[in-house]
Design a protein around this motif. Structure first.
Motif, short mmCIF file in Angstrom:
data_model
loop_
_atom_site.label_atom_id
_atom_site.label_comp_id
_atom_site.label_asym_id
_atom_site.label_seq_id
_atom_site.Cartn_x
_atom_site.Cartn_y
_atom_site.Cartn_z
N ARG A 79 0.82 -1.21 0.00
CA ARG A 79 0.00 0.00 0.00
C ARG A 79 0.86 1.26 0.00
O ARG A 79 0.52 2.26 -0.64
N LEU B 198 2.22 1.74 -3.55
CA LEU B 198 1.20 2.25 -4.46
C LEU B 198 0.87 3.72 -4.16
O LEU B 198 0.67 4.52 -5.08
N LEU C 144 -6.76 -5.98 -3.43
CA LEU C 144 -6.78 -5.43 -4.79
C LEU C 144 -7.52 -6.37 -5.72
O LEU C 144 -7.39 -7.59 -5.61
N PHE D 3 -6.47 -5.36 -11.34
CA PHE D 3 -5.73 -4.13 -11.06
C PHE D 3 -4.42 -4.14 -11.83
O PHE D 3 -3.60 -5.06 -11.68
N TYR E 6 -1.60 -2.39 -11.80
CA TYR E 6 -0.31 -1.98 -11.27
C TYR E 6 0.18 -2.88 -10.14
O TYR E 6 1.06 -2.50 -9.35
N ALA F 245 -4.99 3.26 -7.26
CA ALA F 245 -4.93 2.43 -6.06
C ALA F 245 -5.76 2.98 -4.91
O ALA F 245 -6.20 2.21 -4.04
N ILE G 64 -6.86 1.10 -1.14
CA ILE G 64 -5.87 1.14 -0.05
C ILE G 64 -6.19 2.19 1.00
O ILE G 64 -5.54 2.22 2.05
#
Length: 368
Positions: free
Chosen positions: A293, A296, A311, A315, A317, A347, A351
């Protein structure tokens, strides 16, 4: 006609630990900040013997000498406080402590008001310990921890995998026990991350202390097999054996533990953050780590050897892949065109501690 107003549940989330990690104390502090932002009747409290500068940490000083005596003295004081304080709340979320007889006793006393919170697969983790006491502690947790689970009103876990495991421990009622998934989250920074990426890929692997489940040894194996031009930054404490291996590769830079500002400086040039590769050594395949987290939030795509429970599979990334340097660098190059701001914004919904706590409070209110 007078409209009835439903009273909001008042919740306490609390924990006790002899030596809590920085991550645990930050999670509790971030959660309180999120509750304040949401204006929820929600309090967090972490009790320890350790001096931690945090508004949610209660330090118990004056404990007796000797590790075992201090352990029991801390827990006696904490559970006396909690037994009294629980009367002021509708629900108590208690971070589970392994083979804790005080916790089992409290669960028997306040029963359905108590929800235990789980961050790992307790018995497999204890059995994987490198000392002779691990298997014994796993047996104690099997019985004492299960007593707490049977008596409590519900279970909260950071991943679905952990929730299934805890329910499986309830031989009589594996389905009826209410359970919720509450992934780890952070208070996202309002600033847009600085991007100082150069022409050659730089990888960043951060851990407070590199343990066997981080799988750094596997990454070093992969780098020994592949001489591709790149850099690997290691932040945190390394075992001597791994540090010696790193010294044989000029592409690897060991920074040791870094403060927030220093770490931010290293992140600015990184192309990709690296997470754990060996969760299987603790019997796990999913994780929800703070470090992912933080990567990101800093605008770094992340490559790991595990699924991330917080996630979505789609997602873009976060990549769950093999410990293969060519695969890691391919992902780093593929993500190179995404700006820091784009990664961070994508993100944020998954997160953000504010978003996650809001959802948990709504779920708890509906269930209880």
């Amino acid at each position: 006609m007078t409209q009835m107003i439903k009273r909001r549940l008042k919740v306490l989330h609390t924990a006790v630990s002899m030596n809590p990690s920085v991550g645990v104390s930050r999670q509790m502090e971030w959660e309180q900040r999120a509750a304040d932002v949401l204006d929820l009747p929600w309090d967090t409290s972490l009790h320890t013997q350790k001096i931690v500068q945090s508004p949610v940490v209660v330090c118990h000083d004056g404990l007796p000498q000797g590790a075992l005596r201090r352990y029991f003295a801390l827990r006696k004081a904490y559970y006396q406080w909690l037994e009294h304080t629980a009367t002021q709340y509708d629900l108590v979320l208690l971070r589970h402590s392994v083979h804790d007889v005080f916790e089992a006793r409290l669960a028997g006393q306040i029963g359905r008001k108590l929800i235990t919170v789980h961050h790992t697969l307790e018995m497999p983790e204890l059995r994987s310990a490198s000392n002779v006491f691990g298997p014994l502690r796993a047996v104690l947790e099997h019985y004492i921890g299960r007593s707490s689970l049977h008596a409590c009103g519900g279970i909260v876990a950071v991943t679905e995998e952990i929730l299934r495991f805890e329910r499986s421990r309830l031989a009589v009622e594996p389905i009826e026990k209410p359970g919720l998934v509450y992934p780890n989250g952070i208070v996202c920074s309002p600033e847009c991350p600085v991007d100082n990426r150069g022409k050659h890929p730089e990888l960043l692997f951060v851990a407070a202390s590199f343990s066997n489940w981080h799988g750094l040894d596997l990454l070093l194996d992969a780098m020994e097999r592949d001489s591709a031009h790149c850099s690997l930054h290691l932040v945190g404490s390394l075992p001597d054996a791994l540090a010696r291996r790193c010294c044989d590769d000029a592409r690897i830079q060991i920074h040791g533990p870094l403060g927030t500002n220093e770490l931010t400086g290293v992140m600015r040039s990184a192309w990709c953050g690296i997470s754990s590769f060996a969760l299987y050594r603790q019997g796990m395949s999913d994780a929800c780590t703070l470090k992912v987290r933080e990567y990101l939030d800093g605008g770094l795509p992340v490559y790991a050897g595990h699924r991330d429970a917080g996630l979505p599979e789609s997602f873009p990334y976060f990549r769950n892949g093999p410990v293969d340097l060519a695969e890691i660098l391919s992902f780093a190059f593929a993500s190179r065109s995404a700006s820091r701001a784009v990664v961070k914004a994508a993100a944020a919904p998954f997160i953000s501690k504010v978003s996650l706590l809001s959802r948990l409070y709504g779920d708890i209110s509906r269930l209880f």
